[in-house]
Write an enzyme that holds these catalytic residues in place. Structure first.
Site, mmCIF file in Angstrom:
data_model
loop_
_atom_site.group_PDB
_atom_site.id
_atom_site.type_symbol
_atom_site.label_atom_id
_atom_site.label_comp_id
_atom_site.label_asym_id
_atom_site.label_seq_id
_atom_site.Cartn_x
_atom_site.Cartn_y
_atom_site.Cartn_z
ATOM 1 N N ASP A 261 2.162 4.488 -6.993
ATOM 2 C CA ASP A 261 1.565 3.718 -5.902
ATOM 3 C C ASP A 261 2.260 4.106 -4.594
ATOM 4 O O ASP A 261 3.225 4.880 -4.586
ATOM 5 C CB ASP A 261 1.753 2.227 -6.193
ATOM 6 N N GLU B 137 0.684 7.293 -0.021
ATOM 7 C CA GLU B 137 -0.110 7.871 1.079
ATOM 8 C C GLU B 137 0.667 8.890 1.938
ATOM 9 O O GLU B 137 -0.009 9.822 2.430
ATOM 10 C CB GLU B 137 -0.660 6.749 1.965
ATOM 11 N N ASP C 238 -6.235 -1.988 -2.715
ATOM 12 C CA ASP C 238 -6.065 -3.441 -2.608
ATOM 13 C C ASP C 238 -7.339 -4.118 -2.122
ATOM 14 O O ASP C 238 -7.469 -4.498 -0.952
ATOM 15 C CB ASP C 238 -4.901 -3.750 -1.667
#
Length: 810
Positions: free
Chosen positions: A413, A416, A492
């Site tokens: 996770d 980015e 999310d």
């Protein structure tokens, strides 16, 4: 950013771009072709000092590159793995244009100014440069404009919210941690600069292989053209001729890679939340799933299992017997997936990942050469420089202890990469990344591939550590090609009806962008869903490639049993149906890994010639043969279902429907419209509580007679790479109705794997009445049954691992 004066452009056009004419805001457009050089695979065109290469990459795929200063950079791609294989090519050079002709594709390059048109074999223009706006650059920025027919739709770009058709909107490719994203939020977590243009049943594809921040505008700036460009890098795009939209996906995924076959257990139900702790709570969840007989294969652990949120550590206060817990769960068929974010806590002593990383110089540097430190969950943290092979090897080795404990999968996770306390939500854009050739690259160039290289490191590390076991990696960030290493999800999302409705077009867009192993957070991540919303999400989620229930810290419980027995029963029923369909699902997943065609498909992918079908992003196909019409609203209005060409059967009732019928429904809670193509043969199994459990009974075949009556079954051991050595079972099924006799056949195409079953129960629907005779292998059978209510005939083939036939005569 890319505005321009049409009057100045017109003036430039009037002078035929005798030089590289500077227009509004500094854009310099390519002018007249002055020299044509023929290459083995295409042509190189010179306009002043600018050079353009147009080459045939392989049959039906062309590539365009532009070097404004005449110097092409090193030909390197993070995305492309396929080697060029130039097809037979004919080049015609006239005073007005150069033509490249290969197979059914013609590339026409006009000379004054340089404009590139792609045509089919009949000479019809499929896509063309906008005549007033040849390809251009402004300093480091680059841009391409294409004519936009009024009736053309655009699909793809991966992880984007809102309707599946991108027309009349613009988008940015810049991987972004966007908690609480909504319908108009952009950019999101992934950058996949690939799209299809679709018109009159035909399609083409364009892949803009550029990792910098890029933009795509499908008519927001002008109704006459669309465009794409980037803040830096190269004009470097691939054209896919199609014209079938499925072939475009096949060609694109051949270029950028396809998903490796995942373990079978990843297709079961997955239970997750932020976070399950302490240890006692995790046991409660697994025990309740088993006690309530809710089939499940996976439990996730979010960052609270870690010591101080430091990746690759264990909080022994919360999990004093972590290793035993993993083993206990595995003993009852539950696999464990751990989150391992890519940031490494800056901790001088007692934390091996930081200590070894510093010794081996693996972390990203600032522009001045100092160590970059950013704040994330553990506090001050450093970031591995994943563009270096030696760093990826170091990262992959960090999983050794977890793999030794029996952990089954990992969740990357925040990649980015996300960085807290910064307005950009990421690291400084002038941070420096290194590559194996000694070159250095700014973060602006590497940002969009950083997450992909993170999961590449994870996947490759697990391949080394897990022996012959297939890895499972889940990523949030991606670039084109990341499907080679990891599954993904939509980040999310929120617990709202609108997000439930948006999930279908978003997942479909990922699939047709080459990334089909995808899901969303069932029930929504942000917020607590109402009982009905969660139940409806469980219904449709059963027909998504990944089926994971997940929610945020501070929200209400979101497991299947919340809201009482009535809702639990409905949710269980849909989970159970997914497990019964696992042979069909796994077969579809194998097809996806082999061809790139997603399991979850928009209707136009299979029915491109049905007029207006591309506008339907509410309903979808699950494999070729199941049509899902989810209930994604709390409103009480009727729901209309429009079936594409041919006849269909109601999956639940076996009632036959025609595509000409107007179907208007009011589905009650627990009812979700689901249809089967007439002509489908669906392999199924008896219910199990997890994928490690052997089904009790024969393989089940549901046969729905109709045109192109066929089906397939693929099976292997479900967890190793033995399938690469040919240890697989592949069966082709067919049926034909002729002169009152329905003949159903099973043909063993590959028999390198012995499955759990030896017999097959065949159930044929659409029976006109009680059969006169039923034969198996030419011999009359007396062990068949007829269901008058469901118009079905059932018979068992005992030796189904050899070729067989069933004949049902009426």
């Amino acid at each position: 950013m890319f505005g321009k004066s049409r009057s100045v452009i017109a003036l430039c056009t009037l002078f035929l771009f005798a030089a590289n004419c500077a227009v509004a805001e500094g854009w310099r457009h390519i002018g007249k072709i002055e020299r044509v050089t023929k290459l083995a695979d295409g042509v190189e065109l010179a306009s002043g000092k600018t050079k353009v290469r147009v080459t045939a990459f392989r049959e039906g795929v062309f590539r365009v590159r532009v070097a404004p200063d005449g110097n092409f950079p090193k030909d390197f791609s993070w995305a492309v793995i396929e080697e060029a294989a130039a097809p037979q090519l004919k080049i015609e050079d006239s005073s007005e244009a150069v033509k490249l002709i290969s197979g059914g594709t013609i590339v026409r390059i006009k000379k004054s100014p340089l404009l590139i048109d792609f045509l089919d074999a009949a000479g019809n223009v499929i896509v063309a440069d906008e005549p007033t706006l040849p390809m251009a650059w402004d300093g480091a920025q680059i841009h391409v404009w294409k004519k936009m027919p009024a009736d053309e739709s655009y699909f793809g770009l991966g992880d984007k919210a809102g309707p599946m058709n991108r027309r009349n909107r613009s988008f940015t490719m810049w991987n972004t941690d966007e908690f609480g994203w909504q319908e108009s939020s952009d950019p999101l977590y992934k950058a996949i600069p690939f799209f299809q243009g679709f018109r009159n049943g035909g399609a083409y594809g364009i892949f803009f292989d550029n990792t910098w921040r890029s933009s795509f505008d499908f008519g927001k700036e002008s109704r006459d053209y669309y465009s794409f460009g980037a803040d830096g890098g190269e004009i470097n795009y691939y054209y896919f001729a199609g014209p079938d939209p499925k072939k475009i996906i096949e060609d694109y995924t051949a270029l950028t890679g396809r998903m490796p076959l995942p373990p079978l257990w990843t297709l079961g139900y997955q239970q997750c939340r932020y976070s399950y702790y302490p240890e006692k709570r995790a046991y409660e969840i697994v025990e309740r799933l088993r006690e309530d007989r809710i089939p499940a294969d996976t439990i996730y652990f979010d960052i609270d299992y870690q010591d101080g949120y430091a990746p690759f550590t264990i909080n022994r206060e919360y999990f004093p017997h972590f290793e035993k817990m993993i083993a206990d769960f595995k003993n009852v068929g539950m696999h464990t997936i751990l989150i391992t974010d890519l940031h490494i806590k800056q901790q001088e002593k007692g934390y091996a990942p930081y200590e070894t990383g510093m010794k081996q110089d693996v972390f990203v540097k600032r522009a001045d050469g100092s160590l970059f430190v950013g704040v994330v969950w553990p506090g001050p943290s450093v970031f591995p420089d994943f563009t270096l092979t030696r760093v990826r090897d170091w990262w992959g080795g960090l999983y050794k202890d977890f793999v030794g404990m029996g952990v089954s999968g990992f969740w990357n996770d925040m990649n980015e990469p996300s960085v807290f306390l910064t307005p950009t939500k990421t690291m400084p854009l002038d941070n420096v990344h290194r590559t194996d050739d000694g070159a250095k690259h700014p973060h602006t160039e590497i940002h969009n591939v950083f997450g992909m290289e993170n999961v590449r490191a994870t996947y490759d590390g697990l391949r080394k550590l897990q022996g012959d076991e297939r890895p499972f990696v889940l990523t949030r960030a991606a670039y084109a090609g990341a499907q080679r290493y990891a599954a993904t999800w939509t980040g999310d999302n929120s617990s709202t009806w609108n997000h439930l409705a948006m999930s279908t077009p978003q997942l479909l867009s990922m699939g047709i962008s080459g990334y089909g192993m995808v899901g969303d957070d069932i029930g929504g991540f942000a917020g607590t869903p109402t009982a009905n919303l969660l139940t409806r999400w469980f219904e449709v989620g059963a027909f998504n490639p990944i089926y994971r229930d997940h929610t945020a810290k501070g929200t209400g419980d979101q497991e299947p049993w919340v809201h009482g027995p009535e809702h639990e029963a409905i949710r269980r029923r849909f989970i159970e149906e997914r497990y019964r369909l696992l042979p069909y699902i796994y077969t579809g997943i194998e097809e996806m890994g082999r061809t790139g065609i997603p399991l979850m498909r928009p209707l136009f992918l299979e029915y491109p010639k049905v007029g207006g079908i591309e506008g339907n992003d509410h309903d979808f196909l699950f494999g070729r043969d199941l049509l899902v019409a989810p209930v994604a609203t709390e409103m009480l209005d009727a729901q209309s279902v429009h079936l594409p060409g041919g006849d269909w059967f109601d999956y639940w009732t076996a009632e036959k429907k025609s595509s000409s019928e107007e179907i208007v429904l009011h589905p009650a809670l627990g009812q979700m419209p689901l249809y089967v193509r007439a002509g489908a043969i669906i392999p199924m199994q008896e219910l199990v509580q997890h994928t490690g459990q052997t089904p009790n009974g024969p393989l089940k075949l549901r046969v729905y007679p109709g045109p192109d009556c066929s089906g397939t079954l693929y099976q292997d051991d479900g967890h190793t790479f033995a399938y690469e050595k040919g240890e697989v079972l592949r069966v082709a099924y067919s049926c034909e109705l002729s002169e009152g006799t329905l003949t159903i056949s099973g043909k063993i195409e590959k028999s390198g794997y012995k499955p759990w079953w030896t017999s097959t129960e065949v159930k044929a629907f659409g029976a006109a009445g009680m059969p006169k005779t039923v034969k198996v292998g030419g011999a009359e059978s007396h062990g068949w049954s007829y269901d008058e209510k469901r118009h079905s005939v059932s018979v068992t083939v005992n030796d189904a691992l050899a070729d067989w036939t069933v004949e049902i005569s009426y």
